[in-house]
Design a protein around this motif. Structure first.
Motif, PDB file in Angstrom:
ATOM      1  N   PRO A  22       0.840  -1.211   0.000  1.00  0.00           N
ATOM      2  CA  PRO A  22       0.000   0.000   0.000  1.00  0.00           C
ATOM      3  C   PRO A  22       0.868   1.252   0.000  1.00  0.00           C
ATOM      4  N   GLN A  23       0.280   2.345  -0.455  1.00  0.00           N
ATOM      5  CA  GLN A  23       0.953   3.634  -0.426  1.00  0.00           C
ATOM      6  C   GLN A  23       0.009   4.667   0.171  1.00  0.00           C
ATOM      7  N   ALA A  24       0.532   5.844   0.409  1.00  0.00           N
ATOM      8  CA  ALA A  24      -0.264   6.881   1.069  1.00  0.00           C
ATOM      9  C   ALA A  24      -1.537   7.197   0.295  1.00  0.00           C
ATOM     10  N   ASP A  25      -1.449   7.173  -1.044  1.00  0.00           N
ATOM     11  CA  ASP A  25      -2.624   7.507  -1.848  1.00  0.00           C
ATOM     12  C   ASP A  25      -3.527   6.304  -2.091  1.00  0.00           C
ATOM     13  N   ASN A  26      -3.106   5.132  -1.608  1.00  0.00           N
ATOM     14  CA  ASN A  26      -3.929   3.924  -1.750  1.00  0.00           C
ATOM     15  C   ASN A  26      -3.633   2.988  -0.580  1.00  0.00           C
ATOM     16  N   VAL A 113     -14.207  -1.430 -16.284  1.00  0.00           N
ATOM     17  CA  VAL A 113     -14.222  -0.140 -16.976  1.00  0.00           C
ATOM     18  C   VAL A 113     -14.536   0.963 -15.975  1.00  0.00           C
ATOM     19  N   ARG A 114     -13.647   1.935 -15.931  1.00  0.00           N
ATOM     20  CA  ARG A 114     -13.834   3.067 -15.026  1.00  0.00           C
ATOM     21  C   ARG A 114     -13.962   4.351 -15.838  1.00  0.00           C
ATOM     22  N   ASN A 115     -14.701   5.295 -15.307  1.00  0.00           N
ATOM     23  CA  ASN A 115     -14.864   6.586 -15.971  1.00  0.00           C
ATOM     24  C   ASN A 115     -13.484   7.123 -16.364  1.00  0.00           C
ATOM     25  N   PRO A 116     -13.277   7.418 -17.645  1.00  0.00           N
ATOM     26  CA  PRO A 116     -11.952   7.882 -18.082  1.00  0.00           C
ATOM     27  C   PRO A 116     -11.487   9.154 -17.387  1.00  0.00           C
ATOM     28  N   LEU A 117     -12.422   9.988 -16.959  1.00  0.00           N
ATOM     29  CA  LEU A 117     -12.033  11.208 -16.249  1.00  0.00           C
ATOM     30  C   LEU A 117     -11.433  10.878 -14.885  1.00  0.00           C
ATOM     31  N   GLU A 118     -11.963   9.845 -14.240  1.00  0.00           N
ATOM     32  CA  GLU A 118     -11.405   9.417 -12.955  1.00  0.00           C
ATOM     33  C   GLU A 118     -10.001   8.857 -13.147  1.00  0.00           C
ATOM     34  N   VAL A 119      -9.828   8.077 -14.205  1.00  0.00           N
ATOM     35  CA  VAL A 119      -8.510   7.514 -14.500  1.00  0.00           C
ATOM     36  C   VAL A 119      -7.513   8.630 -14.803  1.00  0.00           C
ATOM     37  N   ALA A 120      -7.934   9.592 -15.604  1.00  0.00           N
ATOM     38  CA  ALA A 120      -7.052  10.707 -15.965  1.00  0.00           C
ATOM     39  C   ALA A 120      -6.660  11.518 -14.735  1.00  0.00           C
ATOM     40  N   HIS A 121      -7.627  11.735 -13.846  1.00  0.00           N
ATOM     41  CA  HIS A 121      -7.335  12.478 -12.617  1.00  0.00           C
ATOM     42  C   HIS A 121      -6.331  11.722 -11.754  1.00  0.00           C
ATOM     43  N   SER A 122      -6.533  10.410 -11.630  1.00  0.00           N
ATOM     44  CA  SER A 122      -5.631   9.588 -10.826  1.00  0.00           C
ATOM     45  C   SER A 122      -4.218   9.596 -11.403  1.00  0.00           C
ATOM     46  N   MET A 123      -4.108   9.478 -12.730  1.00  0.00           N
ATOM     47  CA  MET A 123      -2.792   9.473 -13.366  1.00  0.00           C
ATOM     48  C   MET A 123      -2.104  10.830 -13.235  1.00  0.00           C
ATOM     49  N   GLU A 125      -2.484  12.875 -10.705  1.00  0.00           N
ATOM     50  CA  GLU A 125      -2.040  12.984  -9.318  1.00  0.00           C
ATOM     51  C   GLU A 125      -0.825  12.106  -9.042  1.00  0.00           C
ATOM     52  N   ARG A 126      -0.807  10.896  -9.618  1.00  0.00           N
ATOM     53  CA  ARG A 126       0.235   9.924  -9.300  1.00  0.00           C
ATOM     54  C   ARG A 126       1.456  10.042 -10.210  1.00  0.00           C
ATOM     55  N   GLY A 128       1.752  12.626 -12.845  1.00  0.00           N
ATOM     56  CA  GLY A 128       1.977  13.947 -13.409  1.00  0.00           C
ATOM     57  C   GLY A 128       1.662  14.047 -14.889  1.00  0.00           C
ATOM     58  N   THR A 129       0.883  13.100 -15.417  1.00  0.00           N
ATOM     59  CA  THR A 129       0.553  13.119 -16.840  1.00  0.00           C
ATOM     60  C   THR A 129      -0.558  14.130 -17.117  1.00  0.00           C
ATOM     61  N   SER A 130      -0.621  14.583 -18.347  1.00  0.00           N
ATOM     62  CA  SER A 130      -1.680  15.509 -18.736  1.00  0.00           C
ATOM     63  C   SER A 130      -2.988  14.744 -18.895  1.00  0.00           C
ATOM     64  N   TYR A 131      -4.094  15.463 -18.823  1.00  0.00           N
ATOM     65  CA  TYR A 131      -5.395  14.819 -18.990  1.00  0.00           C
ATOM     66  C   TYR A 131      -5.528  14.223 -20.391  1.00  0.00           C
ATOM     67  N   SER A 132      -5.075  14.947 -21.395  1.00  0.00           N
ATOM     68  CA  SER A 132      -5.214  14.465 -22.768  1.00  0.00           C
ATOM     69  C   SER A 132      -4.418  13.182 -22.988  1.00  0.00           C
ATOM     70  N   PHE A 133      -3.216  13.118 -22.425  1.00  0.00           N
ATOM     71  CA  PHE A 133      -2.390  11.920 -22.569  1.00  0.00           C
ATOM     72  C   PHE A 133      -3.028  10.735 -21.844  1.00  0.00           C
ATOM     73  N   ALA A 134      -3.520  10.973 -20.631  1.00  0.00           N
ATOM     74  CA  ALA A 134      -4.140   9.902 -19.852  1.00  0.00           C
ATOM     75  C   ALA A 134      -5.407   9.387 -20.529  1.00  0.00           C
ATOM     76  N   LEU A 135      -6.196  10.276 -21.090  1.00  0.00           N
ATOM     77  CA  LEU A 135      -7.421   9.857 -21.774  1.00  0.00           C
ATOM     78  C   LEU A 135      -7.096   9.038 -23.017  1.00  0.00           C
ATOM     79  N   ARG A 136      -6.029   9.402 -23.704  1.00  0.00           N
ATOM     80  CA  ARG A 136      -5.611   8.638 -24.875  1.00  0.00           C
ATOM     81  C   ARG A 136      -5.167   7.234 -24.462  1.00  0.00           C
ATOM     82  N   LEU A 137      -4.414   7.137 -23.371  1.00  0.00           N
ATOM     83  CA  LEU A 137      -3.995   5.827 -22.881  1.00  0.00           C
ATOM     84  C   LEU A 137      -5.204   4.990 -22.469  1.00  0.00           C
TER      85      LEU A 137
END
Length: 204
Positions: A22-26, A113-123, A125-126, A128-137
Motif C-alpha cells: 500500500p501507499q499513502a494515496d492507496n 471499466v472506469r470513468n476515463p475522467l477518474e482515470v485521468a485524474h488519478s494518473m 495525481e500519481r 503527473g501526466t496531462s489529462y489528454s495523454f491519460a485519456l488517450r492511454l
C-alpha cells in the motif's frame, strides 16, 4: 478494489510478500503481483514500448526473442499450480494479453471499466501526466483489451456498479470466475463510498 473483493472470496493472488505494498494515496493496497508487473514491463520493453508507450497494435508476441520471457512466465505460472482459482491484476495486461493467452489457453479476463475522467485524474495525481495523454492511454488500453479478449472468455464490469449494487455485481463476477459465494457479503462490506478517491459522473 475489485481484486481485493475477489481475494476475499477465494481468488489466489500469490504470497503477500509478492504483492505491491500500500501507499499513502492507496492505503488499502494495489493488489498487483510485483513479478507479473515486472515481467509485463520486460515484455513491453522487448517490444520497444512501455506502459505509457503502447507497442503497435499488430505487434507479434510469438517471436523467438521473447522465449526467455516465456520461460520466466511459465515458471511464475507453475507457482500457482496448487490453487483452485488464481489470477493477477496488472493494467499492463491490456497491452500484453496475447502473450498470456498463448501460455494459458482459455484464460478468463475480467475487464473493469472506469470513468476515463477518474482515470485521468488519478494518473495526473500519481504520475503527473496531462489529462489528454491519460485519456488517450485509457482509450488504447480498453480498446486493445476488448479486441483481444473474445466474448466467451471475458466479462465486462463497470467500476461504478460496485457502489450501486455491490452484492449483485460481485455475484455475477464470482460465477464467471468459478468462485464460491460463501464470502460474498463479507467481501461486499469492504466497499465504502467514503473511501472512494475520485468520482466523476457522465455529466462531467
Amino acid at each position: 478494489m475489485v481484486t481485493r473483493l475477489l481475494h476475499r472470496c477465494g481468488l489466489e493472488l500469490g504470497p503477500e510478500s509478492d504483492l505491491m505494498p500500500p501507499q499513502a494515496d492507496n492505503p488499502e493496497g494495489f493488489w498487483e503481483h510485483l513479478r507479473f508487473v515486472a515481467l509485463n514491463d520486460e515484455l513491453l520493453a522487448a517490444l520497444g514500448g512501455a506502459w505509457d508507450l503502447p507497442p503497435k497494435p499488430d505487434e507479434s508476441f510469438t517471436g523467438q526473442p521473447l522465449n526467455p520471457l516465456r520461460l520466466k512466465a511459465r515458471l511464475l505460472i507453475e507457482g500457482f499450480a496448487p490453487a483452485n482459482v488464481w489470477g493477477w491484476k496488472d493494467p499492463r495486461n491490456s497491452l500484453t494479453l496475447p502473450f498470456w493467452q498463448d501460455l494459458l489457453p482459455g484464460l478468463r479476463t475480467l475487464i473493469v471499466v472506469r470513468n476515463p475522467l477518474e482515470v485521468a485524474h488519478s494518473m495526473r495525481e500519481r504520475n503527473g501526466t496531462s489529462y489528454s495523454f491519460a485519456l488517450r492511454l485509457w482509450e488504447i488500453y480498453n480498446r486493445r483489451l476488448v479486441e483481444v479478449a473474445n466474448e466467451k472468455d471475458r466479462l465486462v464490469t463497470c467500476y461504478d456498479a460496485f457502489f450501486e449494487n455491490t452484492e449483485s455485481e460481485l455475484r455475477r463476477i464470482l460465477q464467471f470466475a468459478a468462485l464460491k459465494d460463501t464470502e460474498l457479503r463479507s467481501a461486499a462490506a469492504l466497499v465504502s463510498t467514503r473511501r472512494r478517491h475520485t468520482h466523476f459522473t457522465i455529466d462531467d
